[in-house]
Design a protein around this motif. Structure first.
Motif, short mmCIF file in Angstrom:
data_model
loop_
_atom_site.label_atom_id
_atom_site.label_comp_id
_atom_site.label_asym_id
_atom_site.label_seq_id
_atom_site.Cartn_x
_atom_site.Cartn_y
_atom_site.Cartn_z
N PHE A 1 0.81 -1.20 0.00
CA PHE A 1 0.00 0.00 0.00
C PHE A 1 0.86 1.26 0.00
O PHE A 1 1.84 1.35 0.72
CB PHE A 1 -0.94 0.00 1.21
CG PHE A 1 -1.95 -1.11 1.16
CD1 PHE A 1 -3.08 -0.99 0.36
CD2 PHE A 1 -1.79 -2.26 1.90
CE1 PHE A 1 -4.02 -2.01 0.29
CE2 PHE A 1 -2.72 -3.29 1.86
CZ PHE A 1 -3.84 -3.16 1.05
N THR A 2 0.45 2.22 -0.83
CA THR A 2 1.10 3.52 -0.90
C THR A 2 0.03 4.59 -0.67
O THR A 2 -1.16 4.28 -0.55
CB THR A 2 1.75 3.76 -2.28
OG1 THR A 2 0.72 3.95 -3.26
CG2 THR A 2 2.64 2.58 -2.68
N SER B 1 -8.66 -3.49 0.72
CA SER B 1 -8.53 -4.94 0.52
C SER B 1 -7.48 -5.28 -0.52
O SER B 1 -6.93 -6.37 -0.50
CB SER B 1 -9.87 -5.53 0.07
OG SER B 1 -10.82 -5.38 1.08
N LYS B 2 -7.22 -4.36 -1.44
CA LYS B 2 -6.28 -4.65 -2.54
C LYS B 2 -5.51 -3.38 -2.86
O LYS B 2 -6.08 -2.30 -2.99
CB LYS B 2 -7.07 -5.11 -3.76
CG LYS B 2 -6.20 -5.50 -4.93
CD LYS B 2 -6.35 -6.96 -5.22
CE LYS B 2 -5.65 -7.26 -6.53
NZ LYS B 2 -4.78 -8.36 -6.45
N ALA C 1 -5.01 -7.69 8.77
CA ALA C 1 -6.28 -6.97 8.69
C ALA C 1 -6.55 -6.36 10.06
O ALA C 1 -6.20 -6.94 11.08
CB ALA C 1 -7.39 -7.93 8.29
N GLY C 2 -7.14 -5.17 10.07
CA GLY C 2 -7.42 -4.48 11.32
C GLY C 2 -6.39 -3.41 11.64
O GLY C 2 -6.56 -2.65 12.59
N THR C 3 -5.31 -3.34 10.84
CA THR C 3 -4.30 -2.32 11.04
C THR C 3 -4.79 -1.01 10.42
O THR C 3 -5.32 -0.99 9.32
CB THR C 3 -2.96 -2.74 10.39
OG1 THR C 3 -2.53 -3.97 10.96
CG2 THR C 3 -1.89 -1.68 10.58
N LEU C 4 -4.59 0.08 11.13
CA LEU C 4 -4.95 1.40 10.64
C LEU C 4 -3.77 2.01 9.90
O LEU C 4 -2.65 2.02 10.43
CB LEU C 4 -5.34 2.30 11.82
CG LEU C 4 -5.88 3.68 11.49
CD1 LEU C 4 -7.23 3.57 10.80
CD2 LEU C 4 -5.99 4.52 12.75
N PRO D 1 -4.36 -8.46 4.61
CA PRO D 1 -2.96 -8.22 4.97
C PRO D 1 -2.20 -7.50 3.87
O PRO D 1 -2.54 -7.59 2.69
CB PRO D 1 -2.39 -9.63 5.17
CG PRO D 1 -3.55 -10.53 5.27
CD PRO D 1 -4.68 -9.89 4.56
N GLY D 2 -1.16 -6.81 4.27
CA GLY D 2 -0.30 -6.14 3.29
C GLY D 2 0.83 -5.43 4.00
O GLY D 2 0.95 -5.45 5.22
N THR D 3 1.66 -4.80 3.20
CA THR D 3 2.78 -4.02 3.72
C THR D 3 2.64 -2.60 3.17
O THR D 3 1.76 -2.33 2.37
CB THR D 3 4.12 -4.70 3.38
OG1 THR D 3 5.16 -4.04 4.09
CG2 THR D 3 4.38 -4.73 1.91
#
Length: 114
Positions: free
Chosen positions: A38-39, A49-50, A68-71, A92-94
């Motif tokens: 994510f940027t 989500s994507k 998921a659940g991270t702000l 999930p993601g970075t």
């Protein structure tokens, strides 16, 4: 402030961390990506989500993967001068270095958001 609310410091509710960009000099970081990266360009809705850009699993070896659940909030670039974009991860993601992540210690705190 409502009577049943309580003032607390953010550090007592969770922890902040930052992201970074995998080396663009390593093509395998970006080829056949399956992991959300994510940027600030992604932080346009309440929930994410994507991501627009996916990175490879190899690239995540040097990054933190957020559940998921991270702000997520944009803290760098020219955007915060006029807006404060914030989104909640639904997958999930970075993240890159323009974003701060806030991970809640106790997920029940998000009852107001859900």
């Amino acid at each position: 402030m409502p009577e049943n609310w309580e003032w607390v410091r953010l550090k007592d509710l969770g922890q902040f961390s930052s992201g970074k960009t995998p080396s663009k000099q390593v093509p395998s970081n970006w080829a056949n990506g399956t992991i959300n990266w994510f940027t600030s360009k992604d932080i346009k809705s309440d929930y994410l989500s994507k991501s627009q850009i996916l990175i490879s699993e190899k690239a995540t070896k040097e990054l933190q993967l957020y559940p998921a659940g991270t702000l997520l909030m944009v803290v760098r670039s020219g955007i915060p001068k006029r807006l404060f974009p914030v989104s909640l991860l639904k997958a999930p993601g970075t993240i890159n270095q323009d974003i701060k992540a806030f991970q809640i210690y106790d997920e029940r705190i998000w009852f107001v958001v859900k």
